[in-house]
Design a protein around this motif. Structure first.
Motif, mmCIF file in Angstrom:
data_model
loop_
_atom_site.group_PDB
_atom_site.id
_atom_site.type_symbol
_atom_site.label_atom_id
_atom_site.label_comp_id
_atom_site.label_asym_id
_atom_site.label_seq_id
_atom_site.Cartn_x
_atom_site.Cartn_y
_atom_site.Cartn_z
ATOM 1 N N GLY A 152 0.792 -1.417 -0.043
ATOM 2 C CA GLY A 152 -0.038 0.076 -0.169
ATOM 3 C C GLY A 152 0.763 1.167 -0.154
ATOM 4 N N SER A 153 2.136 1.124 0.136
ATOM 5 C CA SER A 153 2.989 2.371 0.262
ATOM 6 C C SER A 153 3.917 2.413 -0.987
ATOM 7 C CB SER A 153 3.894 2.151 1.655
ATOM 8 O OG SER A 153 5.026 1.364 1.316
ATOM 9 N N LYS A 154 4.511 3.636 -0.935
ATOM 10 C CA LYS A 154 5.576 3.770 -2.150
ATOM 11 C C LYS A 154 6.775 3.076 -2.056
ATOM 12 C CE LYS A 154 7.188 7.974 0.188
ATOM 13 N NZ LYS A 154 7.128 9.414 0.318
ATOM 14 N N TYR A 155 6.986 2.585 -0.958
ATOM 15 C CA TYR A 155 8.233 1.821 -0.460
ATOM 16 C C TYR A 155 8.302 0.386 -0.965
ATOM 17 C CZ TYR A 155 9.743 5.910 2.215
ATOM 18 O OH TYR A 155 9.923 7.059 2.497
ATOM 19 N N ALA B 149 -4.620 -5.236 7.230
ATOM 20 C CA ALA B 149 -4.596 -6.344 6.386
ATOM 21 C C ALA B 149 -5.277 -6.105 5.265
ATOM 22 C CB ALA B 149 -4.848 -7.565 7.437
ATOM 23 N N LEU B 150 -6.230 -5.081 5.224
ATOM 24 C CA LEU B 150 -6.840 -4.618 4.320
ATOM 25 C C LEU B 150 -6.051 -3.776 3.143
ATOM 26 C CD1 LEU B 150 -10.358 -3.920 5.927
ATOM 27 C CD2 LEU B 150 -10.141 -5.522 4.192
ATOM 28 N N ILE B 151 -5.106 -2.997 3.835
ATOM 29 C CA ILE B 151 -4.354 -1.975 3.030
ATOM 30 C C ILE B 151 -3.900 -2.599 1.699
ATOM 31 C CG2 ILE B 151 -2.350 -0.832 2.949
ATOM 32 C CD1 ILE B 151 -2.935 0.132 5.705
ATOM 33 N N GLY B 152 -4.183 -1.869 0.587
ATOM 34 C CA GLY B 152 -3.539 -2.484 -0.805
ATOM 35 C C GLY B 152 -4.582 -3.303 -1.646
ATOM 36 N N LEU B 156 -10.495 -2.575 0.987
ATOM 37 C CA LEU B 156 -10.370 -1.280 1.776
ATOM 38 C C LEU B 156 -11.161 -0.189 1.151
ATOM 39 C CD1 LEU B 156 -8.839 -0.068 4.405
ATOM 40 C CD2 LEU B 156 -7.342 1.010 2.738
ATOM 41 N N PRO B 157 -12.257 0.559 2.100
ATOM 42 C CA PRO B 157 -13.034 1.254 1.486
ATOM 43 C C PRO B 157 -12.441 2.599 1.130
ATOM 44 C CG PRO B 157 -13.561 0.895 3.684
ATOM 45 C CD PRO B 157 -12.469 -0.060 3.375
ATOM 46 N N ASP B 158 -12.885 3.328 0.467
ATOM 47 C CA ASP B 158 -12.503 4.806 0.387
ATOM 48 C C ASP B 158 -12.772 5.679 1.494
ATOM 49 O OD1 ASP B 158 -11.751 7.378 -0.472
ATOM 50 O OD2 ASP B 158 -12.810 7.457 -2.543
ATOM 51 N N LEU B 159 -12.048 5.842 2.329
ATOM 52 C CA LEU B 159 -12.113 6.886 3.334
ATOM 53 C C LEU B 159 -11.835 8.324 3.145
ATOM 54 C CD1 LEU B 159 -11.006 4.022 6.154
ATOM 55 C CD2 LEU B 159 -13.392 4.472 5.498
ATOM 56 N N PHE B 181 2.969 2.594 10.907
ATOM 57 C CA PHE B 181 3.895 2.869 9.757
ATOM 58 C C PHE B 181 3.100 2.462 8.468
ATOM 59 C CE2 PHE B 181 6.168 0.887 6.409
ATOM 60 C CZ PHE B 181 6.903 1.776 5.993
ATOM 61 N N ASN B 182 2.562 1.345 8.788
ATOM 62 C CA ASN B 182 1.699 0.824 7.496
ATOM 63 C C ASN B 182 0.396 1.528 7.189
ATOM 64 O OD1 ASN B 182 0.540 -2.607 6.672
ATOM 65 N ND2 ASN B 182 0.839 -1.047 5.548
ATOM 66 N N MET B 183 -0.144 1.913 8.305
ATOM 67 C CA MET B 183 -1.234 3.038 7.975
ATOM 68 C C MET B 183 -0.821 4.416 7.511
ATOM 69 S SD MET B 183 -3.770 4.512 11.076
ATOM 70 C CE MET B 183 -2.421 5.497 11.538
ATOM 71 N N ALA B 184 0.231 4.694 8.077
ATOM 72 C CA ALA B 184 0.590 6.304 7.917
ATOM 73 C C ALA B 184 0.971 6.237 6.385
ATOM 74 C CB ALA B 184 1.850 6.699 8.837
ATOM 75 N N HIS B 185 1.587 5.036 5.660
ATOM 76 C CA HIS B 185 2.322 5.199 4.321
ATOM 77 C C HIS B 185 1.244 4.582 3.320
ATOM 78 C CE1 HIS B 185 6.203 6.974 5.093
ATOM 79 N NE2 HIS B 185 5.955 6.343 6.302
ATOM 80 N N ALA B 186 0.189 4.190 3.688
ATOM 81 C CA ALA B 186 -0.923 3.721 2.713
ATOM 82 C C ALA B 186 -1.359 4.765 1.702
ATOM 83 C CB ALA B 186 -2.087 3.127 3.486
ATOM 84 N N GLU B 187 -1.044 4.605 0.601
ATOM 85 C CA GLU B 187 -1.686 5.753 -0.337
ATOM 86 C C GLU B 187 -2.989 5.838 -0.513
ATOM 87 O OE1 GLU B 187 0.642 7.605 -2.089
ATOM 88 O OE2 GLU B 187 2.385 6.728 -1.132
ATOM 89 N N GLN B 188 -3.861 4.538 -0.236
ATOM 90 C CA GLN B 188 -5.304 4.731 -0.253
ATOM 91 C C GLN B 188 -5.882 5.246 0.970
ATOM 92 O OE1 GLN B 188 -5.127 0.404 0.123
ATOM 93 N NE2 GLN B 188 -7.035 0.264 -1.315
ATOM 94 N N LEU B 189 -5.062 5.925 1.890
ATOM 95 C CA LEU B 189 -5.702 6.611 3.106
ATOM 96 C C LEU B 189 -5.304 7.914 3.169
ATOM 97 C CD1 LEU B 189 -4.946 3.888 6.038
ATOM 98 C CD2 LEU B 189 -7.221 4.630 4.562
ATOM 99 N N LYS B 190 -4.625 8.501 2.166
ATOM 100 C CA LYS B 190 -3.997 9.857 1.937
ATOM 101 C C LYS B 190 -5.024 10.817 2.441
ATOM 102 C CE LYS B 190 0.343 8.990 1.522
ATOM 103 N NZ LYS B 190 1.139 8.818 2.614
ATOM 104 N N GLY B 191 -6.339 10.732 1.917
ATOM 105 C CA GLY B 191 -7.415 11.725 1.997
ATOM 106 C C GLY B 191 -8.127 11.555 3.105
ATOM 107 N N ILE B 192 -7.662 10.908 4.350
ATOM 108 C CA ILE B 192 -8.771 10.817 5.465
ATOM 109 C C ILE B 192 -8.799 12.446 6.219
ATOM 110 C CG2 ILE B 192 -8.711 8.470 5.761
ATOM 111 C CD1 ILE B 192 -6.684 8.839 8.020
#
Lengths: 249, 249
Positions: A152-155, B149-152, B156-159, B181-192
Protein backbone atom coordinates in the motif's frame (compact mmCIF):
# COMPACT_ATOMS: atom_id res chain seq x y z
CA UNK A 1 37.34 -12.48 7.70
CA UNK A 2 40.97 -11.48 8.13
CA UNK A 3 42.16 -14.87 6.86
CA UNK A 4 39.60 -15.36 4.09
CA UNK A 5 39.47 -11.83 2.70
CA UNK A 6 42.67 -10.09 3.90
CA UNK A 7 42.29 -7.27 1.39
CA UNK A 8 38.82 -6.29 2.64
CA UNK A 9 37.83 -4.51 5.80
CA UNK A 10 34.55 -4.43 7.70
CA UNK A 11 33.95 -1.20 9.61
CA UNK A 12 31.25 -1.12 12.26
CA UNK A 13 29.60 2.27 12.60
CA UNK A 14 29.56 3.45 16.25
CA UNK A 15 25.78 3.75 15.94
CA UNK A 16 25.61 -0.06 16.10
CA UNK A 17 26.48 0.15 19.76
CA UNK A 18 23.97 2.83 20.71
CA UNK A 19 20.73 2.11 22.54
CA UNK A 20 17.49 4.10 22.74
CA UNK A 21 14.47 2.14 23.97
CA UNK A 22 13.75 -0.60 21.44
CA UNK A 23 16.37 0.68 19.01
CA UNK A 24 20.11 0.96 18.41
CA UNK A 25 20.02 4.74 18.73
CA UNK A 26 17.35 7.32 18.07
CA UNK A 27 15.75 7.52 14.64
CA UNK A 28 17.89 10.60 13.92
CA UNK A 29 21.09 8.81 14.96
CA UNK A 30 20.24 5.73 12.94
CA UNK A 31 19.31 7.76 9.86
CA UNK A 32 22.51 9.85 10.09
CA UNK A 33 24.68 6.74 10.42
CA UNK A 34 23.08 5.11 7.39
CA UNK A 35 23.41 8.24 5.27
CA UNK A 36 27.03 8.76 6.35
CA UNK A 37 28.10 5.27 5.22
CA UNK A 38 25.76 5.00 2.23
CA UNK A 39 27.05 8.28 0.79
CA UNK A 40 30.72 7.51 1.51
CA UNK A 41 32.47 6.68 -1.81
CA UNK A 42 35.22 4.71 -0.01
CA UNK A 43 32.70 2.11 1.19
CA UNK A 44 31.63 -0.54 -1.33
CA UNK A 45 28.72 -2.09 0.51
CA UNK A 46 26.47 -1.78 3.52
CA UNK A 47 26.13 -5.06 5.41
CA UNK A 48 23.37 -4.50 7.92
CA UNK A 49 24.28 -5.67 11.41
CA UNK A 50 20.94 -7.03 12.55
CA UNK A 51 17.16 -7.06 12.11
CA UNK A 52 14.58 -6.83 14.88
CA UNK A 53 12.36 -3.85 14.28
CA UNK A 54 12.73 -0.29 13.16
CA UNK A 55 14.35 0.33 9.77
CA UNK A 56 10.94 1.54 8.50
CA UNK A 57 11.18 4.49 10.88
CA UNK A 58 14.10 6.06 8.98
CA UNK A 59 12.84 5.61 5.39
CA UNK A 60 11.37 9.10 5.03
CA UNK A 61 14.53 10.62 6.49
CA UNK A 62 17.09 8.77 4.38
CA UNK A 63 15.58 7.94 1.00
CA UNK A 64 15.63 11.48 -0.47
CA UNK A 65 19.27 12.02 0.52
CA UNK A 66 21.09 9.13 -1.14
CA UNK A 67 23.67 10.37 -3.66
CA UNK A 68 25.86 8.88 -6.39
CA UNK A 69 28.04 6.84 -4.03
CA UNK A 70 24.91 5.30 -2.51
CA UNK A 71 23.67 4.32 -5.96
CA UNK A 72 26.75 2.19 -6.65
CA UNK A 73 26.62 0.18 -3.43
CA UNK A 74 25.40 -3.26 -2.49
CA UNK A 75 23.02 -3.39 0.52
CA UNK A 76 22.74 -6.71 2.30
CA UNK A 77 20.52 -8.00 5.08
CA UNK A 78 17.10 -9.55 5.67
CA UNK A 79 14.15 -9.72 8.07
CA UNK A 80 13.38 -6.17 9.30
CA UNK A 81 15.99 -4.81 6.87
CA UNK A 82 13.55 -5.73 4.12
CA UNK A 83 12.06 -2.28 4.67
CA UNK A 84 15.27 -0.65 3.44
CA UNK A 85 16.01 -3.26 0.77
CA UNK A 86 12.49 -2.85 -0.60
CA UNK A 87 12.62 0.95 -0.55
CA UNK A 88 16.03 0.97 -2.27
CA UNK A 89 14.81 -1.45 -4.94
CA UNK A 90 11.65 0.62 -5.43
CA UNK A 91 13.82 3.61 -6.34
CA UNK A 92 16.45 1.70 -8.27
CA UNK A 93 19.18 2.65 -5.82
CA UNK A 94 22.14 0.28 -5.55
CA UNK A 95 22.00 -3.51 -5.38
CA UNK A 96 19.78 -4.81 -2.59
CA UNK A 97 20.52 -8.37 -1.52
CA UNK A 98 18.62 -10.62 0.88
CA UNK A 99 21.23 -12.48 2.95
CA UNK A 100 22.27 -13.16 6.52
CA UNK A 101 23.77 -10.46 8.69
CA UNK A 102 26.78 -10.17 10.96
CA UNK A 103 24.61 -10.87 13.99
CA UNK A 104 23.57 -14.23 12.52
CA UNK A 105 26.76 -15.81 13.77
CA UNK A 106 26.05 -17.21 17.21
CA UNK A 107 26.38 -20.08 19.62
CA UNK A 108 24.29 -22.43 17.53
CA UNK A 109 25.39 -21.27 14.12
CA UNK A 110 28.77 -21.94 12.55
CA UNK A 111 28.23 -19.02 10.17
CA UNK A 112 27.88 -20.89 6.87
CA UNK A 113 25.20 -18.42 5.80
CA UNK A 114 27.29 -15.38 6.68
CA UNK A 115 30.09 -16.98 4.65
CA UNK A 116 27.69 -17.17 1.70
CA UNK A 117 26.71 -13.54 2.30
CA UNK A 118 30.33 -12.32 2.35
CA UNK A 119 31.24 -14.51 -0.61
CA UNK A 120 28.56 -12.82 -2.69
CA UNK A 121 29.41 -9.38 -1.37
CA UNK A 122 33.11 -9.58 -2.12
CA UNK A 123 33.53 -12.03 -5.01
CA UNK A 124 29.98 -12.37 -6.37
CA UNK A 125 30.48 -16.01 -5.41
CA UNK A 126 27.32 -17.81 -6.54
CA UNK A 127 27.65 -20.81 -4.22
CA UNK A 128 25.43 -19.22 -1.58
CA UNK A 129 22.64 -18.22 -3.96
CA UNK A 130 19.23 -19.76 -3.37
CA UNK A 131 19.10 -22.84 -5.65
CA UNK A 132 15.73 -21.66 -6.98
CA UNK A 133 17.47 -18.74 -8.68
CA UNK A 134 18.85 -21.22 -11.20
CA UNK A 135 15.74 -20.60 -13.30
CA UNK A 136 17.23 -17.21 -14.22
CA UNK A 137 14.12 -15.20 -13.37
CA UNK A 138 14.42 -11.99 -11.35
CA UNK A 139 13.55 -12.50 -7.70
CA UNK A 140 13.13 -10.64 -4.44
CA UNK A 141 12.92 -12.04 -0.93
CA UNK A 142 11.07 -10.73 2.11
CA UNK A 143 10.00 -11.62 5.57
CA UNK A 144 6.22 -11.88 5.22
CA UNK A 145 5.45 -9.43 8.05
CA UNK A 146 7.77 -6.84 6.51
CA UNK A 147 6.33 -7.38 3.03
CA UNK A 148 2.78 -6.87 4.29
CA UNK A 149 3.79 -3.72 6.19
CA UNK A 150 5.13 -2.30 2.91
CA UNK A 151 1.94 -3.08 0.98
CA UNK A 152 0.00 0.00 0.00
CA UNK A 153 3.02 2.28 0.30
CA UNK A 154 5.41 3.85 -2.17
CA UNK A 155 8.21 1.83 -0.59
CA UNK A 156 6.97 -1.50 -1.93
CA UNK A 157 8.96 -2.07 -5.14
CA UNK A 158 7.33 -3.00 -8.44
CA UNK A 159 7.88 -6.76 -8.51
CA UNK A 160 6.20 -7.39 -11.87
CA UNK A 161 7.59 -10.59 -13.44
CA UNK A 162 9.66 -11.31 -10.31
CA UNK A 163 9.57 -14.47 -8.27
CA UNK A 164 8.59 -13.40 -4.76
CA UNK A 165 10.20 -15.41 -1.98
CA UNK A 166 8.78 -15.14 1.51
CA UNK A 167 9.76 -16.48 4.93
CA UNK A 168 8.44 -16.09 8.45
CA UNK A 169 9.39 -16.72 12.06
CA UNK A 170 7.73 -16.61 15.48
CA UNK A 171 4.11 -16.28 14.34
CA UNK A 172 1.03 -18.43 14.99
CA UNK A 173 -0.63 -19.90 11.90
CA UNK A 174 -3.68 -17.63 12.05
CA UNK A 175 -1.44 -14.58 11.72
CA UNK A 176 0.52 -16.17 8.88
CA UNK A 177 -2.80 -16.87 7.17
CA UNK A 178 -3.88 -13.24 7.65
CA UNK A 179 -0.61 -11.98 6.19
CA UNK A 180 -0.99 -14.33 3.22
CA UNK A 181 -4.48 -12.86 2.65
CA UNK A 182 -2.89 -9.40 2.70
CA UNK A 183 -0.28 -10.47 0.16
CA UNK A 184 -2.78 -12.31 -2.03
CA UNK A 185 -5.06 -9.26 -2.26
CA UNK A 186 -2.38 -6.63 -2.77
CA UNK A 187 -3.17 -4.90 -6.05
CA UNK A 188 0.52 -3.89 -6.29
CA UNK A 189 1.59 -7.54 -6.46
CA UNK A 190 -0.82 -8.77 -9.14
CA UNK A 191 1.90 -8.96 -11.80
CA UNK A 192 4.44 -11.16 -10.04
CA UNK A 193 5.66 -14.30 -11.79
CA UNK A 194 5.11 -16.60 -8.86
CA UNK A 195 5.70 -17.22 -5.19
CA UNK A 196 8.14 -19.43 -3.33
CA UNK A 197 7.90 -20.23 0.34
CA UNK A 198 11.06 -20.25 2.43
CA UNK A 199 11.42 -21.49 5.99
CA UNK A 200 8.54 -20.86 8.38
CA UNK A 201 10.15 -21.44 11.73
CA UNK A 202 9.44 -21.20 15.46
CA UNK A 203 5.71 -21.24 14.70
CA UNK A 204 3.89 -20.01 17.79
CA UNK A 205 1.07 -22.03 19.31
CA UNK A 206 -2.32 -21.59 17.69
CA UNK A 207 -5.24 -22.15 20.06
CA UNK A 208 -7.24 -24.07 18.87
CA UNK A 209 -5.04 -25.98 16.39
CA UNK A 210 -5.34 -24.13 13.10
CA UNK A 211 -6.32 -27.12 10.97
CA UNK A 212 -4.08 -26.48 7.97
CA UNK A 213 -0.36 -26.75 7.26
CA UNK A 214 1.65 -23.86 5.86
CA UNK A 215 1.94 -25.75 2.57
CA UNK A 216 -1.85 -26.00 2.33
CA UNK A 217 -2.19 -22.33 3.25
CA UNK A 218 0.24 -21.04 0.63
CA UNK A 219 -1.40 -23.15 -2.09
CA UNK A 220 -4.87 -21.84 -1.20
CA UNK A 221 -3.81 -18.19 -1.12
CA UNK A 222 -1.74 -18.40 -4.33
CA UNK A 223 -4.85 -19.84 -6.02
CA UNK A 224 -6.99 -16.97 -4.70
CA UNK A 225 -4.27 -14.55 -5.81
CA UNK A 226 -4.14 -16.07 -9.27
CA UNK A 227 -0.36 -16.44 -9.12
CA UNK A 228 1.61 -19.69 -9.56
CA UNK A 229 3.02 -21.32 -6.46
CA UNK A 230 6.50 -22.41 -7.50
CA UNK A 231 7.45 -24.49 -4.46
CA UNK A 232 9.85 -23.97 -1.60
CA UNK A 233 13.05 -21.94 -1.49
CA UNK A 234 15.95 -21.96 0.94
CA UNK A 235 15.73 -18.68 2.83
CA UNK A 236 14.54 -17.74 6.30
CA UNK A 237 15.52 -17.52 9.93
CA UNK A 238 17.62 -20.66 9.63
CA UNK A 239 21.35 -21.42 9.54
CA UNK A 240 21.06 -22.12 5.80
CA UNK A 241 19.56 -18.77 4.84
CA UNK A 242 20.58 -18.37 1.21
CA UNK A 243 21.52 -15.27 -0.77
CA UNK A 244 18.91 -13.63 -3.02
CA UNK A 245 20.14 -10.59 -4.96
CA UNK A 246 17.08 -8.54 -5.94
CA UNK A 247 16.48 -8.65 -9.67
CA UNK A 248 18.51 -10.79 -12.05
CA UNK A 249 21.57 -12.19 -10.31
CA UNK B 1 -33.71 -8.93 24.94
CA UNK B 2 -37.14 -10.47 25.44
CA UNK B 3 -38.03 -7.85 28.04
CA UNK B 4 -36.45 -4.84 26.38
CA UNK B 5 -37.37 -5.52 22.76
CA UNK B 6 -40.29 -8.01 22.88
CA UNK B 7 -41.22 -7.36 19.25
CA UNK B 8 -37.77 -8.29 17.93
CA UNK B 9 -36.19 -11.68 17.58
CA UNK B 10 -32.55 -12.73 17.36
CA UNK B 11 -31.95 -15.90 15.37
CA UNK B 12 -28.61 -17.66 15.67
CA UNK B 13 -27.57 -19.44 12.49
CA UNK B 14 -26.62 -23.09 13.18
CA UNK B 15 -23.22 -22.31 11.61
CA UNK B 16 -22.36 -20.39 14.79
CA UNK B 17 -22.04 -23.73 16.57
CA UNK B 18 -19.88 -25.48 13.99
CA UNK B 19 -16.17 -26.04 14.42
CA UNK B 20 -13.42 -26.68 11.85
CA UNK B 21 -9.87 -26.14 13.09
CA UNK B 22 -9.50 -22.46 13.98
CA UNK B 23 -12.93 -21.57 12.62
CA UNK B 24 -16.67 -21.89 13.28
CA UNK B 25 -17.17 -24.13 10.26
CA UNK B 26 -15.31 -24.47 6.98
CA UNK B 27 -14.94 -21.44 4.75
CA UNK B 28 -17.71 -22.85 2.52
CA UNK B 29 -20.06 -23.33 5.49
CA UNK B 30 -19.37 -19.87 6.85
CA UNK B 31 -19.81 -18.22 3.45
CA UNK B 32 -23.08 -20.08 2.83
CA UNK B 33 -24.46 -19.11 6.25
CA UNK B 34 -23.64 -15.45 5.72
CA UNK B 35 -25.16 -15.39 2.24
CA UNK B 36 -28.29 -17.20 3.43
CA UNK B 37 -29.02 -14.63 6.13
CA UNK B 38 -27.73 -11.56 4.27
CA UNK B 39 -29.96 -12.32 1.28
CA UNK B 40 -33.03 -13.18 3.39
CA UNK B 41 -35.55 -10.29 3.09
CA UNK B 42 -37.20 -11.22 6.43
CA UNK B 43 -34.02 -10.44 8.35
CA UNK B 44 -33.32 -6.74 9.07
CA UNK B 45 -29.76 -6.93 10.30
CA UNK B 46 -26.77 -9.22 10.72
CA UNK B 47 -25.28 -9.01 14.21
CA UNK B 48 -22.02 -10.89 14.03
CA UNK B 49 -21.55 -13.33 16.89
CA UNK B 50 -17.85 -12.97 17.49
CA UNK B 51 -14.47 -11.92 16.14
CA UNK B 52 -11.23 -13.87 16.41
CA UNK B 53 -9.86 -14.56 12.97
CA UNK B 54 -11.20 -15.56 9.60
CA UNK B 55 -13.87 -13.35 8.04
CA UNK B 56 -11.31 -12.33 5.38
CA UNK B 57 -11.32 -15.91 4.11
CA UNK B 58 -14.91 -15.67 2.85
CA UNK B 59 -14.78 -12.24 1.18
CA UNK B 60 -14.15 -13.50 -2.35
CA UNK B 61 -16.91 -16.08 -1.96
CA UNK B 62 -19.63 -13.81 -0.58
CA UNK B 63 -19.14 -10.29 -1.93
CA UNK B 64 -20.26 -10.94 -5.54
CA UNK B 65 -23.45 -12.69 -4.37
CA UNK B 66 -25.15 -10.12 -2.18
CA UNK B 67 -28.56 -9.13 -3.57
CA UNK B 68 -31.20 -6.47 -2.91
CA UNK B 69 -32.12 -7.75 0.57
CA UNK B 70 -28.46 -7.64 1.57
CA UNK B 71 -28.22 -4.03 0.41
CA UNK B 72 -30.92 -2.88 2.83
CA UNK B 73 -29.42 -4.48 5.94
CA UNK B 74 -27.39 -3.24 8.85
CA UNK B 75 -24.21 -5.25 9.60
CA UNK B 76 -22.80 -4.93 13.08
CA UNK B 77 -19.63 -6.17 14.76
CA UNK B 78 -15.98 -5.25 15.23
CA UNK B 79 -12.44 -6.62 15.56
CA UNK B 80 -11.96 -9.36 12.93
CA UNK B 81 -15.41 -8.53 11.50
CA UNK B 82 -13.83 -5.32 10.23
CA UNK B 83 -12.87 -7.33 7.16
CA UNK B 84 -16.54 -7.75 6.24
CA UNK B 85 -17.61 -4.28 7.42
CA UNK B 86 -14.83 -2.73 5.35
CA UNK B 87 -15.61 -4.79 2.24
CA UNK B 88 -19.33 -3.98 2.52
CA UNK B 89 -18.60 -0.27 2.91
CA UNK B 90 -16.16 -0.39 -0.01
CA UNK B 91 -18.99 -1.60 -2.26
CA UNK B 92 -21.73 0.56 -0.73
CA UNK B 93 -23.67 -2.48 0.46
CA UNK B 94 -25.94 -1.98 3.49
CA UNK B 95 -25.08 -0.09 6.65
CA UNK B 96 -21.88 -1.34 8.33
CA UNK B 97 -21.60 -0.50 12.02
CA UNK B 98 -18.69 -0.95 14.38
CA UNK B 99 -20.15 -2.16 17.71
CA UNK B 100 -19.88 -4.95 20.24
CA UNK B 101 -21.08 -8.46 19.47
CA UNK B 102 -23.23 -11.03 21.21
CA UNK B 103 -20.13 -12.78 22.51
CA UNK B 104 -19.01 -9.60 24.28
CA UNK B 105 -21.33 -10.38 27.18
CA UNK B 106 -19.35 -12.38 29.69
CA UNK B 107 -18.39 -12.93 33.29
CA UNK B 108 -16.67 -9.58 33.65
CA UNK B 109 -18.97 -7.56 31.44
CA UNK B 110 -22.50 -6.49 32.33
CA UNK B 111 -23.25 -5.95 28.66
CA UNK B 112 -23.63 -2.17 28.57
CA UNK B 113 -21.91 -2.11 25.19
CA UNK B 114 -24.13 -4.82 23.75
CA UNK B 115 -27.08 -2.77 25.00
CA UNK B 116 -25.74 0.20 23.04
CA UNK B 117 -25.29 -2.05 20.02
CA UNK B 118 -28.86 -3.38 20.15
CA UNK B 119 -30.24 0.08 20.89
CA UNK B 120 -28.69 1.39 17.69
CA UNK B 121 -29.67 -1.67 15.71
CA UNK B 122 -33.34 -1.59 16.70
CA UNK B 123 -34.19 2.03 17.54
CA UNK B 124 -31.27 3.97 16.07
CA UNK B 125 -30.77 5.00 19.70
CA UNK B 126 -27.84 7.45 19.69
CA UNK B 127 -26.91 7.04 23.36
CA UNK B 128 -24.30 4.41 22.54
CA UNK B 129 -22.61 6.36 19.76
CA UNK B 130 -18.97 7.29 20.24
CA UNK B 131 -19.01 10.82 21.70
CA UNK B 132 -16.49 11.92 19.07
CA UNK B 133 -19.17 11.47 16.39
CA UNK B 134 -20.82 14.64 17.73
CA UNK B 135 -18.68 16.61 15.26
CA UNK B 136 -20.95 15.31 12.49
CA UNK B 137 -18.15 14.10 10.24
CA UNK B 138 -18.37 10.67 8.60
CA UNK B 139 -16.32 8.08 10.42
CA UNK B 140 -15.23 4.45 10.24
CA UNK B 141 -13.69 2.30 12.95
CA UNK B 142 -11.26 -0.58 12.67
CA UNK B 143 -9.02 -2.79 14.69
CA UNK B 144 -5.55 -1.70 13.55
CA UNK B 145 -4.38 -5.19 12.57
CA UNK B 146 -7.49 -5.69 10.44
CA UNK B 147 -7.14 -2.27 8.83
CA UNK B 148 -3.53 -2.95 7.88
CA UNK B 149 -4.43 -6.37 6.46
CA UNK B 150 -6.95 -4.62 4.19
CA UNK B 151 -4.45 -2.03 2.95
CA UNK B 152 -3.50 -2.48 -0.68
CA UNK B 153 -6.63 -4.49 -1.48
CA UNK B 154 -9.91 -3.67 -3.18
CA UNK B 155 -11.66 -4.44 0.11
CA UNK B 156 -10.33 -1.35 1.88
CA UNK B 157 -13.09 1.28 1.51
CA UNK B 158 -12.43 4.79 0.23
CA UNK B 159 -12.30 6.74 3.50
CA UNK B 160 -11.67 10.15 1.95
CA UNK B 161 -12.89 12.89 4.33
CA UNK B 162 -13.71 10.30 7.00
CA UNK B 163 -12.43 10.29 10.55
CA UNK B 164 -10.60 6.99 10.95
CA UNK B 165 -10.89 5.45 14.42
CA UNK B 166 -8.50 2.65 15.36
CA UNK B 167 -8.12 0.35 18.34
CA UNK B 168 -5.86 -2.56 19.24
CA UNK B 169 -5.50 -5.40 21.71
CA UNK B 170 -2.89 -8.00 22.69
CA UNK B 171 0.06 -6.58 20.75
CA UNK B 172 3.52 -5.44 21.87
CA UNK B 173 4.36 -1.81 21.14
CA UNK B 174 6.85 -2.57 18.36
CA UNK B 175 4.11 -4.30 16.38
CA UNK B 176 1.68 -1.46 17.01
CA UNK B 177 4.37 0.92 15.77
CA UNK B 178 4.88 -1.20 12.63
CA UNK B 179 1.15 -1.22 11.94
CA UNK B 180 0.99 2.55 12.40
CA UNK B 181 3.80 2.88 9.82
CA UNK B 182 1.72 0.72 7.47
CA UNK B 183 -1.32 2.94 8.02
CA UNK B 184 0.66 6.17 7.75
CA UNK B 185 2.16 5.16 4.41
CA UNK B 186 -0.97 3.72 2.82
CA UNK B 187 -1.56 5.68 -0.38
CA UNK B 188 -5.25 4.70 -0.17
CA UNK B 189 -5.65 6.57 3.13
CA UNK B 190 -4.01 9.87 2.15
CA UNK B 191 -7.34 11.69 1.95
CA UNK B 192 -8.78 10.95 5.37
CA UNK B 193 -9.92 13.84 7.57
CA UNK B 194 -8.07 12.70 10.66
CA UNK B 195 -7.35 9.87 13.04
CA UNK B 196 -8.68 9.07 16.49
CA UNK B 197 -7.15 6.46 18.77
CA UNK B 198 -9.43 4.17 20.76
CA UNK B 199 -8.45 1.78 23.52
CA UNK B 200 -5.13 -0.01 23.19
CA UNK B 201 -5.47 -2.78 25.73
CA UNK B 202 -3.68 -5.86 27.02
CA UNK B 203 -0.43 -4.55 25.52
CA UNK B 204 2.01 -7.45 25.35
CA UNK B 205 5.48 -7.15 26.85
CA UNK B 206 8.05 -5.42 24.68
CA UNK B 207 11.62 -6.58 25.32
CA UNK B 208 13.46 -4.22 25.74
CA UNK B 209 10.96 -1.54 26.90
CA UNK B 210 9.88 0.28 23.74
CA UNK B 211 10.67 3.80 24.93
CA UNK B 212 7.51 5.54 23.72
CA UNK B 213 3.87 5.61 24.79
CA UNK B 214 1.04 4.89 22.36
CA UNK B 215 0.09 8.58 22.50
CA UNK B 216 3.60 9.57 21.43
CA UNK B 217 3.53 6.94 18.70
CA UNK B 218 0.23 8.01 17.17
CA UNK B 219 1.28 11.67 17.17
CA UNK B 220 4.56 10.86 15.41
CA UNK B 221 2.94 8.69 12.74
CA UNK B 222 0.06 11.12 12.08
CA UNK B 223 2.68 13.81 11.53
CA UNK B 224 4.59 11.60 9.08
CA UNK B 225 1.27 10.76 7.40
CA UNK B 226 0.32 14.42 7.11
CA UNK B 227 -3.08 13.81 8.69
CA UNK B 228 -4.47 15.54 11.79
CA UNK B 229 -4.53 13.56 15.02
CA UNK B 230 -7.91 14.39 16.55
CA UNK B 231 -7.47 12.79 19.97
CA UNK B 232 -8.91 9.71 21.60
CA UNK B 233 -12.22 7.97 20.96
CA UNK B 234 -14.17 5.44 23.00
CA UNK B 235 -13.95 2.18 21.08
CA UNK B 236 -11.94 -0.98 21.53
CA UNK B 237 -11.75 -4.30 23.32
CA UNK B 238 -13.25 -2.76 26.45
CA UNK B 239 -16.61 -2.94 28.22
CA UNK B 240 -17.38 0.58 26.97
CA UNK B 241 -16.88 -0.12 23.28
CA UNK B 242 -19.05 2.50 21.59
CA UNK B 243 -21.09 2.35 18.42
CA UNK B 244 -19.65 3.82 15.20
CA UNK B 245 -21.94 3.62 12.17
CA UNK B 246 -19.77 3.89 9.05
CA UNK B 247 -20.37 7.17 7.23
CA UNK B 248 -22.65 9.89 8.55
CA UNK B 249 -24.71 8.62 11.49
Amino acid sequence: MALTYPEHEIVFHPQCYLSAGHFAGTDAERAAAFLEFANDPVIDAIWFARGGYGSNRILDAVMPHLGDAARRKTYMGFSDMGFLLGALYARGIGHPVHASMASSIGKNDAGVDTGWALGWLIDRDRRGLDPALADGRPAAAFNLAILTALIGSKYLPDLTDHVLMIEEVDEPLYRIDRMLFNMAHAEQLKGIAGIRLGAVTAIAENDPPFGETVDEMILRWCKEMGVPYLGRCAIGHVSTNHVVPFGVA
